[in-house]
Write a protein that holds these residues in place. Sequence first.
Motif, PDB file in Angstrom:
ATOM      1  N   ILE A  32       0.860  -1.331  -0.012  1.00  0.00           N
ATOM      2  CA  ILE A  32      -0.033  -0.143   0.146  1.00  0.00           C
ATOM      3  C   ILE A  32       0.784   1.075   0.115  1.00  0.00           C
ATOM      4  O   ILE A  32       1.613   1.410   0.789  1.00  0.00           O
ATOM      5  CB  ILE A  32      -0.782   0.209   1.283  1.00  0.00           C
ATOM      6  N   ALA A  33       0.826   2.183  -1.203  1.00  0.00           N
ATOM      7  CA  ALA A  33       1.606   3.095  -1.331  1.00  0.00           C
ATOM      8  C   ALA A  33       3.079   3.000  -0.778  1.00  0.00           C
ATOM      9  O   ALA A  33       3.929   3.812  -0.394  1.00  0.00           O
ATOM     10  CB  ALA A  33       0.941   4.292  -0.412  1.00  0.00           C
ATOM     11  N   GLY A  34       3.603   1.845  -1.183  1.00  0.00           N
ATOM     12  CA  GLY A  34       5.099   1.771  -0.970  1.00  0.00           C
ATOM     13  C   GLY A  34       5.310   0.797   0.240  1.00  0.00           C
ATOM     14  O   GLY A  34       6.485   0.286   0.400  1.00  0.00           O
ATOM     15  N   ALA A  35       4.204   0.658   1.095  1.00  0.00           N
ATOM     16  CA  ALA A  35       4.532   0.101   2.437  1.00  0.00           C
ATOM     17  C   ALA A  35       3.987  -1.489   2.123  1.00  0.00           C
ATOM     18  O   ALA A  35       3.122  -1.787   1.530  1.00  0.00           O
ATOM     19  CB  ALA A  35       3.802   0.566   3.579  1.00  0.00           C
ATOM     20  N   ARG A  36       4.961  -2.341   2.460  1.00  0.00           N
ATOM     21  CA  ARG A  36       4.894  -3.799   2.351  1.00  0.00           C
ATOM     22  C   ARG A  36       4.257  -4.417   3.663  1.00  0.00           C
ATOM     23  O   ARG A  36       5.077  -4.749   4.652  1.00  0.00           O
ATOM     24  CB  ARG A  36       6.107  -4.536   2.017  1.00  0.00           C
ATOM     25  N   LEU A  37       2.718  -4.985   3.483  1.00  0.00           N
ATOM     26  CA  LEU A  37       2.396  -5.481   4.730  1.00  0.00           C
ATOM     27  C   LEU A  37       2.188  -6.901   4.454  1.00  0.00           C
ATOM     28  O   LEU A  37       2.020  -7.365   3.500  1.00  0.00           O
ATOM     29  CB  LEU A  37       0.900  -4.815   4.971  1.00  0.00           C
ATOM     30  N   ARG A  38       2.402  -7.692   5.793  1.00  0.00           N
ATOM     31  CA  ARG A  38       2.564  -9.175   5.633  1.00  0.00           C
ATOM     32  C   ARG A  38       1.168  -9.648   6.337  1.00  0.00           C
ATOM     33  O   ARG A  38       0.674  -8.984   7.452  1.00  0.00           O
ATOM     34  CB  ARG A  38       3.589  -9.724   5.985  1.00  0.00           C
ATOM     35  N   ALA A  39       0.768 -10.956   5.872  1.00  0.00           N
ATOM     36  CA  ALA A  39      -0.099 -11.193   6.471  1.00  0.00           C
ATOM     37  C   ALA A  39      -0.250 -11.636   7.903  1.00  0.00           C
ATOM     38  O   ALA A  39       1.183 -12.292   8.150  1.00  0.00           O
ATOM     39  CB  ALA A  39      -0.805 -12.935   5.675  1.00  0.00           C
ATOM     40  N   GLY A  40      -0.985 -11.332   8.739  1.00  0.00           N
ATOM     41  CA  GLY A  40      -0.863 -11.528  10.316  1.00  0.00           C
ATOM     42  C   GLY A  40      -0.589 -10.333  11.190  1.00  0.00           C
ATOM     43  O   GLY A  40      -0.567 -10.377  12.167  1.00  0.00           O
ATOM     44  N   ASP A  41       0.121  -9.377  10.202  1.00  0.00           N
ATOM     45  CA  ASP A  41       0.228  -8.058  11.113  1.00  0.00           C
ATOM     46  C   ASP A  41      -0.704  -7.512  11.602  1.00  0.00           C
ATOM     47  O   ASP A  41      -1.734  -7.423  10.986  1.00  0.00           O
ATOM     48  CB  ASP A  41       1.046  -6.935   9.770  1.00  0.00           C
ATOM     49  N   LEU A  42      -0.573  -6.729  12.791  1.00  0.00           N
ATOM     50  CA  LEU A  42      -1.641  -5.963  13.119  1.00  0.00           C
ATOM     51  C   LEU A  42      -1.587  -4.609  12.829  1.00  0.00           C
ATOM     52  O   LEU A  42      -0.471  -3.974  12.478  1.00  0.00           O
ATOM     53  CB  LEU A  42      -1.368  -5.887  14.565  1.00  0.00           C
ATOM     54  N   VAL A  43      -2.843  -3.880  12.684  1.00  0.00           N
ATOM     55  CA  VAL A  43      -3.016  -2.604  12.064  1.00  0.00           C
ATOM     56  C   VAL A  43      -3.800  -1.816  13.033  1.00  0.00           C
ATOM     57  O   VAL A  43      -4.865  -2.239  13.620  1.00  0.00           O
ATOM     58  CB  VAL A  43      -3.581  -2.636  10.812  1.00  0.00           C
ATOM     59  N   LEU A  44      -3.236  -0.586  13.337  1.00  0.00           N
ATOM     60  CA  LEU A  44      -4.154   0.389  14.155  1.00  0.00           C
ATOM     61  C   LEU A  44      -4.769   1.319  13.217  1.00  0.00           C
ATOM     62  O   LEU A  44      -3.711   2.108  12.779  1.00  0.00           O
ATOM     63  CB  LEU A  44      -3.316   1.023  15.370  1.00  0.00           C
ATOM     64  N   VAL A  45      -5.874   1.444  13.256  1.00  0.00           N
ATOM     65  CA  VAL A  45      -6.516   2.651  12.229  1.00  0.00           C
ATOM     66  C   VAL A  45      -6.961   3.866  12.840  1.00  0.00           C
ATOM     67  O   VAL A  45      -7.940   3.491  13.958  1.00  0.00           O
ATOM     68  CB  VAL A  45      -7.606   1.774  11.411  1.00  0.00           C
ATOM     69  N   SER A  46      -6.586   4.995  12.586  1.00  0.00           N
ATOM     70  CA  SER A  46      -6.893   6.187  13.415  1.00  0.00           C
ATOM     71  C   SER A  46      -8.360   6.491  13.006  1.00  0.00           C
ATOM     72  O   SER A  46      -8.622   6.425  11.693  1.00  0.00           O
ATOM     73  CB  SER A  46      -6.220   7.098  13.223  1.00  0.00           C
ATOM     74  N   LEU A  47      -9.113   6.851  13.989  1.00  0.00           N
ATOM     75  CA  LEU A  47     -10.622   7.091  13.765  1.00  0.00           C
ATOM     76  C   LEU A  47     -10.579   8.504  13.367  1.00  0.00           C
ATOM     77  O   LEU A  47     -11.615   9.014  13.178  1.00  0.00           O
ATOM     78  CB  LEU A  47     -11.422   6.879  15.035  1.00  0.00           C
ATOM     79  N   THR A  48      -9.495   9.382  13.544  1.00  0.00           N
ATOM     80  CA  THR A  48      -9.511  10.831  13.306  1.00  0.00           C
ATOM     81  C   THR A  48      -8.460  11.468  12.583  1.00  0.00           C
ATOM     82  O   THR A  48      -8.625  12.423  11.983  1.00  0.00           O
ATOM     83  CB  THR A  48      -9.399  11.668  14.724  1.00  0.00           C
ATOM     84  N   GLY A  49      -7.427  10.909  12.284  1.00  0.00           N
ATOM     85  CA  GLY A  49      -6.233  11.175  11.633  1.00  0.00           C
ATOM     86  C   GLY A  49      -5.643  12.366  12.237  1.00  0.00           C
ATOM     87  O   GLY A  49      -5.063  13.345  11.310  1.00  0.00           O
ATOM     88  N   GLN A  50      -5.895  12.666  13.555  1.00  0.00           N
ATOM     89  CA  GLN A  50      -5.359  13.947  14.212  1.00  0.00           C
ATOM     90  C   GLN A  50      -5.200  13.561  15.570  1.00  0.00           C
ATOM     91  O   GLN A  50      -5.794  12.717  16.180  1.00  0.00           O
ATOM     92  CB  GLN A  50      -6.193  15.150  13.832  1.00  0.00           C
ATOM     93  N   GLY A  51      -4.471  14.541  16.411  1.00  0.00           N
ATOM     94  CA  GLY A  51      -4.304  14.270  17.654  1.00  0.00           C
ATOM     95  C   GLY A  51      -5.613  14.487  18.482  1.00  0.00           C
ATOM     96  O   GLY A  51      -6.500  15.376  18.119  1.00  0.00           O
ATOM     97  N   PRO A  52      -5.771  13.834  19.412  1.00  0.00           N
ATOM     98  CA  PRO A  52      -7.085  13.918  20.321  1.00  0.00           C
ATOM     99  C   PRO A  52      -7.513  15.135  20.806  1.00  0.00           C
ATOM    100  O   PRO A  52      -8.693  15.549  21.196  1.00  0.00           O
ATOM    101  CB  PRO A  52      -6.937  13.016  21.501  1.00  0.00           C
TER     102      PRO A  52
END
Length: 391
Positions: free
Chosen positions: A279-299
């Motif tokens: 994804i956009a040059g980042a190589r992600l492997r099966a089983g990797d954990l991903v944290l998805v930001s719900l705001t894209g900004q600091g709290p």
Amino acid sequence: MGRTAAPVPPLSLEDGVRAPEWDEGLECWVVADPRLARQVLNHPGFASGTFERSFQLYMADATRTEYRELTEFLRLWFVQADAPEHTALRRPVQRMLSASYVRSLTARIEEITDECLTELAGTRPHDVMPAVAEGISGKVMAHVVGVDVPPPVLHEWSRTLSLFIGAMYRRDHARAAHRAMVEMTGALAGARALEGFPTDTPKDRARTDATWAMCLFGGLETTASLLGSTVLTALGDQELWAAVRADRPGVVENLVESVLVSRPPLRHLGRVVAHDQEIAGARLRAGDLVLVSLTGQGPLDEATPAAVCPVTGASAPEPAAAAAADHNLVFGYGPHYCVGAPLARLEAAVLLRRLARRFPHARLSDRAAVWGPNLSYVGLDHLYVDLGGEA
């Protein structure tokens, strides 16, 4: 011959999308760009079973064996499943927590809020968090689920499970979470919400108990956080508090939405990479954990208010508000969008109106806010106020 699984389509990336970044400390990928977050939360290349993967990565074999009942309980939460299982398990809960049902709760939520404000007035110092934020969220969820358990106990269960989910490598957290699980499932025996849900077999009963324990869990800490942050924001600006007292159309709902964006109760959601991908040059492997930001900004960053309340239908006079609401990810996105979103919004709106009506001269005390440190949640431990006398 068996069917060949349909190929998973790649993500469709817009120009300039920020790539996922690997966090060495957390040992996971972080997706901060809202455009990418929206796709990751709604794409079959990312699975929802983060608990299962975390059990493998962070729990010792002996601990997993000893607390297998606990891990099985968490695996059964339908937020950990994907379609078609997730869709089937979520549908009856979504029907039960529909916007029309939530609207029908308004009078009861007002009664609960008034009870909690009375408790707040009778305590010194006046701390909004235990008396009001935790009181309202706890009593409302107890009413919805149909259990006779006081808010302090419900929140203790929720916090105990949160500690374990955030630090599964700690045996003491597993031990405490197991105890909380046993007490929660015991309290659910005969709960009104379980009526109509399958309980004929041990497997059915386990799934139904897990579903409603998950709903209890989801409606407690994050909602209490929203309620506390909403009061903090309203009382922190005299002009805004005056507008809340006047109850001008859309002001309360607009404020609730603004707080959801600027101080989201939940900072991120987890996903597991389902297959090797780039994804956009980042190589992600099966089983990797991903944290998805719900705001894209600091709290605590400034946020653009957005106000379209699905319960009341009220909206702010600014035409840009509705458009901004479309970009709000704080309740998730896609098939896993939070089923309790209308209820949380209504609780916050009712609290603001009842607080303004009963204590119009309320203000923040000196050093009012005491924030609780937590990787996953944005929440106050204490919020001290001066009520200024009743109206």
